[in-house]
Design an enzyme around this catalytic site. Structure first.
Site, PDB file in Angstrom:
ATOM      1  N   GLU A 115       0.848  -1.195   0.000  1.00 13.80           N
ATOM      2  CA  GLU A 115       0.000   0.000   0.000  1.00 13.80           C
ATOM      3  C   GLU A 115       0.879   1.238   0.000  1.00 13.80           C
ATOM      4  O   GLU A 115       2.104   1.139   0.151  1.00 13.80           O
ATOM      5  CB  GLU A 115      -0.952  -0.014   1.212  1.00 13.80           C
ATOM      6  N   HIS A 243      -9.018   9.433   3.125  1.00 19.22           N
ATOM      7  CA  HIS A 243      -8.592   8.330   2.262  1.00 19.22           C
ATOM      8  C   HIS A 243      -8.788   8.786   0.829  1.00 19.22           C
ATOM      9  O   HIS A 243      -9.846   9.324   0.480  1.00 19.22           O
ATOM     10  CB  HIS A 243      -9.420   7.074   2.547  1.00 19.22           C
ATOM     11  N   ARG A 291      -0.690   8.759   1.781  1.00 19.41           N
ATOM     12  CA  ARG A 291      -2.071   9.189   1.574  1.00 19.41           C
ATOM     13  C   ARG A 291      -2.294  10.698   1.537  1.00 19.41           C
ATOM     14  O   ARG A 291      -3.143  11.192   0.809  1.00 19.41           O
ATOM     15  CB  ARG A 291      -2.897   8.660   2.744  1.00 19.41           C
ATOM     16  N   HIS A 352     -11.333   9.618   6.868  1.00 20.05           N
ATOM     17  CA  HIS A 352     -11.090   8.192   7.080  1.00 20.05           C
ATOM     18  C   HIS A 352     -10.569   7.881   8.478  1.00 20.05           C
ATOM     19  O   HIS A 352     -10.964   6.897   9.090  1.00 20.05           O
ATOM     20  CB  HIS A 352     -10.073   7.746   6.033  1.00 20.05           C
ATOM     21  N   ARG A 387      -0.845   8.962   9.080  1.00 20.40           N
ATOM     22  CA  ARG A 387      -0.675   7.522   9.348  1.00 20.40           C
ATOM     23  C   ARG A 387      -0.293   6.760   8.087  1.00 20.40           C
ATOM     24  O   ARG A 387      -0.871   6.955   7.017  1.00 20.40           O
ATOM     25  CB  ARG A 387      -1.990   6.955   9.886  1.00 20.40           C
TER      26      ARG A 387
HETATM   27  P1  FAD Z   1     -13.605   0.606  16.506  1.00 20.73           P
HETATM   28  O1  FAD Z   1     -13.312  -0.638  15.807  1.00 20.73           O
HETATM   29  O2  FAD Z   1     -14.168   1.704  15.705  1.00 20.73           O
HETATM   30  O3  FAD Z   1     -14.601   0.295  17.718  1.00 20.73           O
HETATM   31  C1  FAD Z   1     -15.206   1.359  18.421  1.00 20.73           C
HETATM   32  C2  FAD Z   1     -16.105   0.777  19.483  1.00 20.73           C
HETATM   33  O4  FAD Z   1     -16.405   1.788  20.444  1.00 20.73           O
HETATM   34  C3  FAD Z   1     -17.440   0.258  18.986  1.00 20.73           C
HETATM   35  O5  FAD Z   1     -17.720  -0.964  19.619  1.00 20.73           O
HETATM   36  C4  FAD Z   1     -18.452   1.301  19.477  1.00 20.73           C
HETATM   37  O6  FAD Z   1     -19.733   0.789  19.756  1.00 20.73           O
HETATM   38  C5  FAD Z   1     -17.775   1.727  20.765  1.00 20.73           C
HETATM   39  N1  FAD Z   1     -18.199   3.056  21.219  1.00 20.73           N
HETATM   40  C6  FAD Z   1     -17.867   4.257  20.704  1.00 20.73           C
HETATM   41  N2  FAD Z   1     -18.453   5.241  21.405  1.00 20.73           N
HETATM   42  C7  FAD Z   1     -19.177   4.650  22.378  1.00 20.73           C
HETATM   43  C8  FAD Z   1     -20.032   5.120  23.409  1.00 20.73           C
HETATM   44  N3  FAD Z   1     -20.278   6.424  23.600  1.00 20.73           N
HETATM   45  N4  FAD Z   1     -20.618   4.217  24.232  1.00 20.73           N
HETATM   46  C9  FAD Z   1     -20.403   2.893  24.055  1.00 20.73           C
HETATM   47  N5  FAD Z   1     -19.608   2.379  23.098  1.00 20.73           N
HETATM   48  C10 FAD Z   1     -19.016   3.260  22.277  1.00 20.73           C
HETATM   49  N6  FAD Z   1      -6.750   0.231   9.360  1.00 20.73           N
HETATM   50  C11 FAD Z   1      -5.765  -0.637   9.024  1.00 20.73           C
HETATM   51  O7  FAD Z   1      -4.774  -0.750   9.737  1.00 20.73           O
HETATM   52  N7  FAD Z   1      -5.889  -1.402   7.916  1.00 20.73           N
HETATM   53  C12 FAD Z   1      -6.955  -1.326   7.079  1.00 20.73           C
HETATM   54  O8  FAD Z   1      -7.034  -2.038   6.095  1.00 20.73           O
HETATM   55  C13 FAD Z   1      -7.976  -0.402   7.385  1.00 20.73           C
HETATM   56  N8  FAD Z   1      -9.033  -0.249   6.570  1.00 20.73           N
HETATM   57  C14 FAD Z   1     -10.050   0.567   6.943  1.00 20.73           C
HETATM   58  C15 FAD Z   1     -11.185   0.644   6.147  1.00 20.73           C
HETATM   59  C16 FAD Z   1     -12.273   1.413   6.548  1.00 20.73           C
HETATM   60  C17 FAD Z   1     -13.490   1.506   5.681  1.00 20.73           C
HETATM   61  C18 FAD Z   1     -12.212   2.122   7.781  1.00 20.73           C
HETATM   62  C19 FAD Z   1     -13.374   2.947   8.242  1.00 20.73           C
HETATM   63  C20 FAD Z   1     -11.065   2.065   8.560  1.00 20.73           C
HETATM   64  C21 FAD Z   1      -9.980   1.300   8.156  1.00 20.73           C
HETATM   65  N9  FAD Z   1      -8.831   1.211   8.936  1.00 20.73           N
HETATM   66  C22 FAD Z   1      -7.843   0.354   8.576  1.00 20.73           C
HETATM   67  C23 FAD Z   1      -8.764   1.876  10.226  1.00 20.73           C
HETATM   68  C24 FAD Z   1      -9.088   0.856  11.335  1.00 20.73           C
HETATM   69  O9  FAD Z   1     -10.080  -0.033  10.869  1.00 20.73           O
HETATM   70  C25 FAD Z   1      -9.590   1.540  12.593  1.00 20.73           C
HETATM   71  O10 FAD Z   1      -8.745   2.593  12.939  1.00 20.73           O
HETATM   72  C26 FAD Z   1      -9.622   0.537  13.747  1.00 20.73           C
HETATM   73  O11 FAD Z   1     -10.353  -0.592  13.376  1.00 20.73           O
HETATM   74  C27 FAD Z   1     -10.217   1.179  14.979  1.00 20.73           C
HETATM   75  O12 FAD Z   1     -10.395   0.164  15.944  1.00 20.73           O
HETATM   76  P2  FAD Z   1     -10.834   0.566  17.408  1.00 20.73           P
HETATM   77  O13 FAD Z   1     -10.850  -0.677  18.199  1.00 20.73           O
HETATM   78  O14 FAD Z   1     -10.003   1.691  17.893  1.00 20.73           O
HETATM   79  O15 FAD Z   1     -12.310   1.174  17.249  1.00 20.73           O
HETATM   80  C1  SIN Z   2      -7.268   0.620   2.838  1.00 16.81           C
HETATM   81  O1  SIN Z   2      -7.502  -0.577   2.753  1.00 16.81           O
HETATM   82  O2  SIN Z   2      -6.951   1.345   1.896  1.00 16.81           O
HETATM   83  C2  SIN Z   2      -7.322   1.234   4.180  1.00 16.81           C
HETATM   84  C3  SIN Z   2      -6.095   0.888   4.898  1.00 16.81           C
HETATM   85  C4  SIN Z   2      -5.910   1.772   6.087  1.00 16.81           C
HETATM   86  O3  SIN Z   2      -6.726   2.626   6.396  1.00 16.81           O
HETATM   87  O4  SIN Z   2      -4.867   1.604   6.723  1.00 16.81           O
END
Ligand code: FAD
Ligand code: SIN
Length: 538
Positions: A115, A243, A291, A352, A387
């Site tokens: 990537e 993104h 990015r 993103h 990032r």
């Molecule tokens: P999340 O997975 O977002 O979980 C948040 C949690 O908090 C949820 O359970 C929600 O219910 C809870 N929550 C929030 N507020 C409250 C509240 N007030 N009360 C109760 N619960 C609450 N990163 C990579 O490294 N590789 C990738 O390929 C990649 N692709 C991506 C593609 C997309 C479309 C997106 C959107 C992001 C991508 N990212 C990628 C980024 C990555 O997915 C996220 O940064 C990461 O998954 C965040 O994980 P997290 O555990 O911090 O939060």
């Molecule tokens: C993507 O798959 O392009 C998202 C990867 C990322 O957010 O790190």
């Protein structure tokens, strides 16, 4: 309700931490809270994969560290980068041990994707639905541990600190302490008090403050806003990552579908309205530049050509391989009449990822005692000003692990009773003086206004006048919504709006304080990088 370990969020950060503390202390209670259902998280939508040094014959920690530092544009904390890159592969192996599967070639070796900003192929992935697979494996693992409970549909409203016991708490109060949280239980519609010994915030990102975002609707920055209100430290909020390639669907509302950067890693080429492969004019790394550079180049092409999108051209790519690696993208495009083998995919940048967040140390500890943060809501110092692709899932796993280890030793020293500093009982939520909400439009319209002003004034390219305008409009929204909050029974919609306004305020405030252009923050009134490299902390 009381618990030993309280976890807010069921994405990769929250669940990884929950598994680790639960396995290490089977006699302790671990409670995970989510505001909707367990798997509705940013994690579930991750596509490209998780970065890690895997094939040491061609790759090395030094190369991954260097790529992360270059993408971060001078603002990464090198010590943290080294920790994440070096500990990352072990965390990925652990997840594989818990049942997550990543794509392998016929010789049994992992297929490593590439990537933007990566000098080597080092992205482990599960087709183009990596996050869904990781979330599945984590939820299965959680289900196997009897001391973890998950409470769905419970919205965390506020962190309980000394403030709720009548003490004056300011940013300079020493030892602000987290005693737990108040939640709105959506089943009972009651506000309940959950007292905990240690709490982890893993509440994810805040893409929803923009009109167009790859994030699901849950990404409203609740954790960051709550920590800010509790007088905890927040850093570098100006670095919102757009993104480059979200699918452009005219009239689409809500979450934009992502076209993973891995498509460009496999050979996809960005073209403008005239069909020119324009990236060569912007960066020698062309379509695989970091990015911030690609998103700005697309933004410029769209403005110069007066178009609402550019194209991602995959027509020259071997279709069998495309469909094997990106079946979800292929199907999504097909569902809206785009045949990837014949048609170019219309794409535009979308909000993103939040590179800043709740300031944490190398063990995930925030500036509030007994409160940890991990995942996208945390500002660990890894990402700096931008990032590197696929470093987010990695960071979440590494810091969930580190926070778990720290919390496991901390919990032994904490008192058994859930009381204030002088033995006070923690009070229940006080809802006196509030009435049921009368008009939902007051909330929905304010959300639209907020998203509009953030997209128009605080997007990929910024300037001082736009930031000032954004701040004036945010002030007004803030006043109106605070008045509503003081007089209305709380609802998730009202709380989210309030949190989004706070997070937007932090983005604009940090942007106004950064008198330079660096990484994702580009201000035409300060186009150069400053010689002084510093974090902006609130
Ligand atoms: P999340 O997975 O977002 O979980 C948040 C949690 O908090 C949820 O359970 C929600 O219910 C809870 N929550 C929030 N507020 C409250 C509240 N007030 N009360 C109760 N619960 C609450 N990163 C990579 O490294 N590789 C990738 O390929 C990649 N692709 C991506 C593609 C997309 C479309 C997106 C959107 C992001 C991508 N990212 C990628 C980024 C990555 O997915 C996220 O940064 C990461 O998954 C965040 O994980 P997290 O555990 O911090 O939060
Ligand atoms: C993507 O798959 O392009 C998202 C990867 C990322 O957010 O790190």
């Amino acid at each position: 309700m009381t618990t030993d370990f309280l976890v807010i969020g069921s994405g990769i950060a929250g669940l990884t931490y929950a598994v680790k503390v639960a396995e290490a202390m089977p006699d302790k209670k671990v409670l995970v809270i989510t505001k909707t259902v367990s798997d509705e998280t940013n994690t579930k939508y991750a596509q490209g994969g998780v970065a890690g040094v895997w094939d040491t014959a061609i790759d090395s920690f030094a190369k991954h560290i260097e790529d992360t530092l270059i993408a971060g544009d001078g603002l990464c904390d090198k010590h943290i980068v080294e920790i994440v890159v070096k500990e990352g592969p072990e965390r990925i192996r652990e997840l594989i041990g818990w049942g997550a599967s990543f794509d392998k070639a016929s010789d049994g070796d992992y297929r490593l994707g590439r990537e933007g900003g990566h000098s080597e192929s080092r992205i482990l992935h599960h087709k183009d639905v990596t996050g869904k697979e990781m979330e599945r494996a984590l939820l299965d693992k959680v289900a196997s541990l009897t001391n973890i409970s998950i409470l769905n549909h419970c919205f965390v409203v506020e962190i309980i600190t000394q403030h709720h016991l009548g003490y004056l708490v300011t940013k300079s109060t020493p030892n602000i302490t987290c005693y737990g949280v108040y939640i709105l239980n959506l089943a009972s519609q009651e506000i309940e008090k959950i007292l905990s010994k240690v709490t982890l915030f893993a509440t994810g990102g805040n893409g929803a403050i923009y009109r167009s975002t790859t994030n699901p609707a849950i990404a409203t920055g609740d954790g960051i806003a709550m920590v800010y209100r509790a007088k905890g430290r927040i850093e570098n909020m100006e670095f919102i990552q757009f993104h480059p390639t979200a699918l452009y669907e005219p009239g689409k509302k809500g979450q934009s579908f992502l076209i993973t950067e891995a498509v460009r890693g496999d050979g996809g080429i960005l073209r403008n309205a005239s069909g020119e492969a324009f990236m060569a004019r912007y960066d020698e790394r062309k379509d695989l530049a970091p990015r911030d550079i690609v998103a700005r180049a697309i933004d410029n092409e769209m403005k110069v050509n007066g178009t609402e999108h550019v194209y991602l051209d995959c027509r020259h790519m071997p279709m069998e391989k495309f469909m094997e690696h990106f079946p979800n993208i292929y199907e999504k495009c097909k569902s809206i009449g785009i045949d990837v083998s014949r048609d170019m995919i219309p794409v535009a940048p979308a909000a993103h990822y939040n590179c800043g967040g709740i300031q944490t140390d190398e063990f995930g500890l925030t500036s509030i005692d007994n409160l940890y943060a991990a995942g996208e809501c945390a500002g660990t110092g890894l990402h700096g000003a931008n990032r590197l692709a696929s470093n987010s899932l990695l960071e979440a796993m590494v810091f969930a692990h580190r926070a778990a280890h720290h919390a496991l030793s901390a919990i032994a020293t904490l008192s058994e009773t859930h009381t204030g500093p002088n033995g006070e009982r923690i009070p229940d939520w006080d809802a006196r003086g509030t009435t049921s909400p009368k008009e939902m439009i007051l909330i929905t319209q304010s959300v639209k206004e907020l998203q509009m002003l953030m997209s128009d004034y605080v997007g990929i390219v910024r300037n001082n006048i736009r930031l000032e305008r954004a701040m004036r409009r945010l002030d007004l929204l803030y006043e109106e919504v605070e008045a509503l909050y003081r007089t209305t029974r709380v609802s998730p919609q009202l709380c989210e709006l309030r949190n989004m306004i706070t997070v937007a305020y932090l983005v604009v405030k940090c942007a106004q304080f950064r008198h330079e252009s660096r990484g994702l923050h580009f201000n035409t009134d300060f186009p150069e990088k400053s010689a002084i490299v510093q974090d902006i902390v609130w």
